[in-house]
Design a protein around this motif. Structure first.
Motif, PDB file in Angstrom:
ATOM      1  N   GLU A  28       0.950  -1.192   0.090  1.00 49.50           N
ATOM      2  CA  GLU A  28       0.228   0.139  -0.053  1.00 49.50           C
ATOM      3  C   GLU A  28       1.014   1.303   0.114  1.00 49.50           C
ATOM      4  O   GLU A  28       0.455   2.455  -0.515  1.00 49.50           O
ATOM      5  CB  GLU A  28      -0.753  -0.184   1.278  1.00 49.50           C
ATOM      6  N   ILE A  29       1.896   1.194   0.696  1.00 50.56           N
ATOM      7  CA  ILE A  29       2.826   2.520   0.948  1.00 50.56           C
ATOM      8  C   ILE A  29       4.313   2.166   0.338  1.00 50.56           C
ATOM      9  O   ILE A  29       4.843   1.121   0.914  1.00 50.56           O
ATOM     10  CB  ILE A  29       2.676   3.090   2.472  1.00 50.56           C
ATOM     11  N   ASP A  33       6.080   7.838   0.120  1.00 49.87           N
ATOM     12  CA  ASP A  33       5.044   8.427   0.347  1.00 49.87           C
ATOM     13  C   ASP A  33       4.784   9.614   1.706  1.00 49.87           C
ATOM     14  O   ASP A  33       5.386   9.121   2.771  1.00 49.87           O
ATOM     15  CB  ASP A  33       3.997   7.623   0.546  1.00 49.87           C
ATOM     16  N   LYS A  36      -0.593   8.369   4.084  1.00 50.02           N
ATOM     17  CA  LYS A  36      -0.860   7.144   4.374  1.00 50.02           C
ATOM     18  C   LYS A  36      -1.943   6.407   3.602  1.00 50.02           C
ATOM     19  O   LYS A  36      -3.181   6.775   3.500  1.00 50.02           O
ATOM     20  CB  LYS A  36      -0.956   6.733   5.709  1.00 50.02           C
ATOM     21  N   TYR A  37      -1.610   5.444   2.626  1.00 54.67           N
ATOM     22  CA  TYR A  37      -2.874   4.914   1.645  1.00 54.67           C
ATOM     23  C   TYR A  37      -3.268   3.466   2.634  1.00 54.67           C
ATOM     24  O   TYR A  37      -2.405   2.841   3.170  1.00 54.67           O
ATOM     25  CB  TYR A  37      -2.215   4.574   0.542  1.00 54.67           C
ATOM     26  N   GLU A  38      -4.533   3.171   2.245  1.00 52.92           N
ATOM     27  CA  GLU A  38      -4.954   1.981   2.862  1.00 52.92           C
ATOM     28  C   GLU A  38      -6.220   1.471   2.036  1.00 52.92           C
ATOM     29  O   GLU A  38      -6.859   2.240   1.251  1.00 52.92           O
ATOM     30  CB  GLU A  38      -5.608   2.389   4.273  1.00 52.92           C
ATOM     31  N   GLN A  52       0.535  11.900   6.592  1.00 53.24           N
ATOM     32  CA  GLN A  52       1.387  11.764   7.651  1.00 53.24           C
ATOM     33  C   GLN A  52       1.753  13.221   8.395  1.00 53.24           C
ATOM     34  O   GLN A  52       1.855  14.219   7.803  1.00 53.24           O
ATOM     35  CB  GLN A  52       2.757  11.268   7.104  1.00 53.24           C
ATOM     36  N   GLY A 107       3.093   2.494  -4.265  1.00 52.63           N
ATOM     37  CA  GLY A 107       2.393   1.421  -3.991  1.00 52.63           C
ATOM     38  C   GLY A 107       1.317   0.832  -4.934  1.00 52.63           C
ATOM     39  O   GLY A 107       1.090   1.169  -6.178  1.00 52.63           O
TER      40      GLY A 107
END
Length: 203
Positions: A28-29, A33, A36-38, A52, A107
């Motif tokens: 994902e990350i 970066d 924060k990607y999810e 962040q 990601g």
């Protein structure tokens, strides 16, 4: 014509034929970066979780192992290894951090990794293990097979990120790391999370 559909990265992709020795990871990350990607659990698309807060950047490739879930089995391992005040797993897929010497810019991809250890992290009373792995074939990290082979400074750097990345400078950490464990226990955590997934979602 049958339309092509994207497989859900959590439910529609396997952990790999050779899991838990070698696992498939959805990343994902990446370290560059500042967001924060999810993965959105409903749609399977990558979404912004939060910016962040400060200059603490993820120290390696970060994502999860598909078709895993942290619930009673992962909690049981935490308690058996000495953790106290653990109410449950964190009800998310199993997190994994993959060490690599390569500069990957974004990601949302799959890769194979070898678990070499992990951190028994307890976050607000929930078992939130962080598996540490190495990228298969990586020139600098690919030969490591246990976290004990890493320099102490590298382990400290990884721990520091997980203990501080959610906090404001004036806040006390709400999570703790009770144990740094090796490859054997990491594989046990992977298997426990796969069983937790099967119990929760079937398959």
């Amino acid at each position: 014509m049958i339309p092509n559909f994207k497989a859900h990265p959590w439910h529609g992709i396997s952990a790999g034929q050779n899991a838990p020795e070698v696992v498939q990871v959805y990343v994902e990350i990446v370290p560059s970066d500042t967001i924060k990607y999810e993965v959105d659990k409903e749609s399977g698309y990558l979404k912004i979780d939060r910016p962040q807060k400060f200059s603490n950047i993820i120290p390696a490739l970060y994502g999860f192992i598909p078709r895993t879930y942290c619930d009673e089995g992962v909690k049981k391992l935490a308690v058996e290894s000495g953790s106290e005040d653990v109410s449950s797993g964190d009800h998310d897929p199993l997190d994994i951090l993959v060490l690599s010497s390569h500069n990957i810019h974004a990601g949302n991809f799959l890769m194979d990794a070898i678990p070499i250890g992990g951190f028994k992290m307890i976050d607000k009373g929930e078992a939130d293990d962080k598996i540490v792995a190495v990228m298969v074939g990586d020139q600098s990290y690919g030969h490591f097979r246990d976290i004990s082979e890493l320099p102490a400074a590298e382990i400290n750097r990884l721990q520091h990120y997980f203990l501080t990345y959610k906090n404001l400078p004036t806040e006390t950490s709400k999570c703790r790391i009770d144990l740094v464990y090796g490859a054997d226990h990491a594989r046990e955590v992977v298997v426990a999370s796969q069983k937790d997934y099967a119990a929760r979602f079937g398959g």
